[in-house]
Design a protein around this motif. Structure first.
Motif, short mmCIF file in Angstrom:
data_model
loop_
_atom_site.label_atom_id
_atom_site.label_comp_id
_atom_site.label_asym_id
_atom_site.label_seq_id
_atom_site.Cartn_x
_atom_site.Cartn_y
_atom_site.Cartn_z
N UNK A 134 14.95 30.48 -20.86
CA UNK A 134 13.95 29.57 -20.32
C UNK A 134 13.44 28.57 -21.34
N UNK A 135 14.05 28.54 -22.54
CA UNK A 135 13.69 27.55 -23.55
C UNK A 135 12.18 27.54 -23.80
N UNK A 136 11.64 28.69 -24.15
CA UNK A 136 10.20 28.77 -24.36
C UNK A 136 9.76 28.28 -25.73
N UNK A 137 10.69 27.85 -26.56
CA UNK A 137 10.34 27.24 -27.83
C UNK A 137 9.73 28.19 -28.84
N UNK A 138 10.22 29.43 -28.88
CA UNK A 138 9.63 30.41 -29.79
C UNK A 138 10.35 30.48 -31.13
N UNK A 313 14.86 22.75 -15.12
CA UNK A 313 15.73 23.71 -14.45
C UNK A 313 17.20 23.34 -14.62
N UNK A 314 17.51 22.05 -14.59
CA UNK A 314 18.90 21.63 -14.81
C UNK A 314 19.36 21.99 -16.21
N UNK A 315 18.48 21.82 -17.19
CA UNK A 315 18.83 22.16 -18.56
C UNK A 315 19.07 23.65 -18.72
N UNK A 316 18.29 24.46 -17.99
CA UNK A 316 18.45 25.91 -18.07
C UNK A 316 19.76 26.33 -17.41
#
Length: 325
Positions: A134-138, A313-316
């Protein structure tokens, strides 16, 4: 310590799996870690282990071996020890899946998550979606080192590049870390700049070299009240965005509960879906929340925010496609 932990685990397994209480002699000969020695030192070790298990809440029973024998033994009744069956709602399962992703163990935990999803009645095609990144940037640079410094309450030093448009120079900073903050896709360090004698906020992606300790552990005093990103992150704002969100019957309660005065129902439709107006100061956070809720919600508008959600969503679903809409 590892040997002792293994011994305790072996003891729990032996006592939980036996149908009849095990005597101390049987435990001595069967449980790995006791070595078969039957001296006084072994007996004291077993008594300590038994007491430790009970202190941890493990229900070790003392019972007669059988009704015709006064000899005492030990066992763990499975009904007293085993966890009840876990039944998660789809929302709870989604939250658990997201938490597992943050640990980096999503692949290892996939079979267990799938079993929980089956028990929760989640269709097979949706179970796969719940493990998407989900690309949460952690995975911000230097976050691990700064987290360690925060835990140890230790000052740090690092090279830091100023904001573009200033002079783009680098300076050495000595900082007493107070908090790590995440705001709209970026990580920040909030702390006391020792050389400037004032609190400052630093973007982690502008730290130019390795974060190094600059003092002894326990010397940093961290404020009791965590900082508000809106107050300490440059350019942050609480300007509210009003989003129109539709939710089905199963998910509407979550949308309404989030509101607590900041949302209002905008109507109820014949198909059971309800429409809410949700106010947020952080559109990215709202998008993450909608993704967590899954197919039970629909972002109707405004168009710019809906476009950002679609791009995310498309990137995911297809990272190679980029983030264009």
């Amino acid at each position: 310590m590892v040997d002792r932990l293994e011994r305790l685990v072996n003891l729990v397994i032996a006592l939980r799996e036996t149908r009849r209480p095990l005597t101390v002699e049987q435990i001595n000969s069967r449980v790995a870690g006791y070595g078969g020695e039957r001296d006084e030192a072994w007996r004291r070790m077993f008594e300590r282990d038994k007491a430790d298990l009970r202190d941890l809440g493990v229900p070790v029973r003392t019972e007669k071996v059988d009704r015709f024998d006064e000899t005492l033994g030990y066992r763990i009744e499975p009904d007293d020890y085993d966890l009840p069956s876990v039944s998660l709602t789809p929302s709870e399962l989604t939250a658990l899946a997201l938490s597992v992703q943050l640990t980096g163990l999503a692949d290892d935990a996939a079979p267990a998550l799938d079993k929980l999803a089956v028990d929760a009645g989640v269709p097979g095609e949706q179970r796969a979606v719940r493990r998407l990144p989900l690309e949460l940037g952690l995975d911000a640079p230097h976050r691990a080192a700064l987290t360690e410094a925060l835990v140890e309450r230790r000052p740090v030093t690092f090279g830091y590049r100023k904001a573009a448009g200033a002079d783009d120079s680098e300076e050495r900073r000595r900082v007493e870390p107070h908090a790590l903050l995440h705001w709209r896709g970026r990580w920040y360090l909030r702390g006391h700049d020792v050389d400037r004698g004032a609190d400052r906020t630093f973007r982690l992606d502008r730290i130019t070299d390795r974060v190094r300790p600059a003092g002894e552990p326990g010397t940093v005093v961290i404020p009791d009240q965590p900082p508000d990103p809106v107050e300490v992150v440059p350019g942050a704002s609480r300007d509210a965005v009003e989003a129109v969100v539709r939710a089905d019957e199963e998910t509407a309660w979550a949308v309404a509960r989030r509101a607590r005065g900041s949302s209002q129902p905008a109507g109820e439709e014949a198909d059971g879906w309800r429409e809410f107006v949700v106010r947020t100061a952080d559109p990215d956070e709202l998008i993450g929340w909608l993704v967590e809720l899954g197919p039970g919600v629909e972002l109707v508008g405004p168009p710019a925010l809906r476009a950002r959600l679609v791009a995310h969503l498309r990137a995911v679903l297809d990272p190679a496609a980029g983030t264009t809409t």
